[in-house]
Design a protein around this motif. Structure first.
Motif, PDB file in Angstrom:
ATOM      1  N   TRP A  61       0.832  -1.208   0.000  1.00 50.35           N
ATOM      2  CA  TRP A  61       0.000   0.000   0.000  1.00 50.35           C
ATOM      3  C   TRP A  61       0.864   1.255   0.000  1.00 50.35           C
ATOM      4  O   TRP A  61       0.545   2.244  -0.655  1.00 50.35           O
ATOM      5  N   ASP A  62       1.992   1.241   0.718  1.00 48.34           N
ATOM      6  CA  ASP A  62       2.870   2.417   0.747  1.00 48.34           C
ATOM      7  C   ASP A  62       3.441   2.713  -0.639  1.00 48.34           C
ATOM      8  O   ASP A  62       3.588   3.871  -1.019  1.00 48.34           O
ATOM      9  N   ARG A 114       0.628   4.357  -2.648  1.00 51.83           N
ATOM     10  CA  ARG A 114       0.450   5.745  -2.210  1.00 51.83           C
ATOM     11  C   ARG A 114       1.513   6.644  -2.827  1.00 51.83           C
ATOM     12  O   ARG A 114       1.214   7.731  -3.327  1.00 51.83           O
ATOM     13  N   LEU A 151       0.251  10.416  -3.094  1.00 53.36           N
ATOM     14  CA  LEU A 151      -0.471  10.642  -1.844  1.00 53.36           C
ATOM     15  C   LEU A 151       0.522  10.805  -0.700  1.00 53.36           C
ATOM     16  O   LEU A 151       1.613  10.222  -0.731  1.00 53.36           O
ATOM     17  N   GLU A 176       2.361  10.320   2.897  1.00 51.79           N
ATOM     18  CA  GLU A 176       2.578   9.136   3.727  1.00 51.79           C
ATOM     19  C   GLU A 176       1.561   9.124   4.852  1.00 51.79           C
ATOM     20  O   GLU A 176       1.159  10.166   5.344  1.00 51.79           O
ATOM     21  N   GLN A 177       1.166   7.935   5.253  1.00 49.69           N
ATOM     22  CA  GLN A 177       0.206   7.815   6.345  1.00 49.69           C
ATOM     23  C   GLN A 177       0.931   8.058   7.659  1.00 49.69           C
ATOM     24  O   GLN A 177       2.000   7.526   7.901  1.00 49.69           O
ATOM     25  N   SER A 178       0.333   8.911   8.495  1.00 52.01           N
ATOM     26  CA  SER A 178       0.937   9.189   9.792  1.00 52.01           C
ATOM     27  C   SER A 178       0.099   8.535  10.884  1.00 52.01           C
ATOM     28  O   SER A 178      -1.033   8.134  10.665  1.00 52.01           O
ATOM     29  N   ASP A 179       0.682   8.464  12.067  1.00 55.65           N
ATOM     30  CA  ASP A 179      -0.056   7.891  13.200  1.00 55.65           C
ATOM     31  C   ASP A 179      -1.207   8.784  13.620  1.00 55.65           C
ATOM     32  O   ASP A 179      -2.134   8.338  14.286  1.00 55.65           O
ATOM     33  N   ALA A 201      -3.223  10.271  11.499  1.00 56.30           N
ATOM     34  CA  ALA A 201      -4.342  10.097  10.559  1.00 56.30           C
ATOM     35  C   ALA A 201      -5.274   9.004  11.073  1.00 56.30           C
ATOM     36  O   ALA A 201      -4.825   8.006  11.629  1.00 56.30           O
ATOM     37  N   HIS A 235      -7.506   5.782  11.126  1.00 55.17           N
ATOM     38  CA  HIS A 235      -7.441   4.509  10.415  1.00 55.17           C
ATOM     39  C   HIS A 235      -8.858   4.096  10.063  1.00 55.17           C
ATOM     40  O   HIS A 235      -9.755   4.121  10.893  1.00 55.17           O
TER      41      HIS A 235
END
Length: 68
Positions: free
Chosen positions: A48-49, A52, A57, A59-62, A64, A66
């Motif tokens: 998934w990374d 993204r 897109l 990066e997903q952060s903590d 954000a 879920h």
């Protein structure tokens, strides 16, 4: 190398479940039915990374939320 396939009975159950669960979204039902018929080539799956990053897109952060 690794390829996940379904026998005929499993394919039929997956098709029926896709139609029942997603009656308002025929595109999603189609994708699920197609996966049931063709199986899944696990060697072609991407992280998934990586997807993204490819789509630009963030990066997903903590911080954000879920979504399941």
């Amino acid at each position: 190398m690794a390829h996940l396939t379904f026998d005929a009975a499993e394919q039929q159950l997956l098709r029926e479940a896709a139609r029942a669960e997603f009656p308002g979204n025929p595109a999603l039902a189609y994708v699920l039915e197609n996966l049931a018929a063709e199986g899944i080539d696990l060697d072609r799956c991407r992280d998934w990374d990586d997807i993204r990053a490819e789509k630009g897109l963030p990066e997903q952060s903590d911080e954000a939320p879920h979504v399941a």
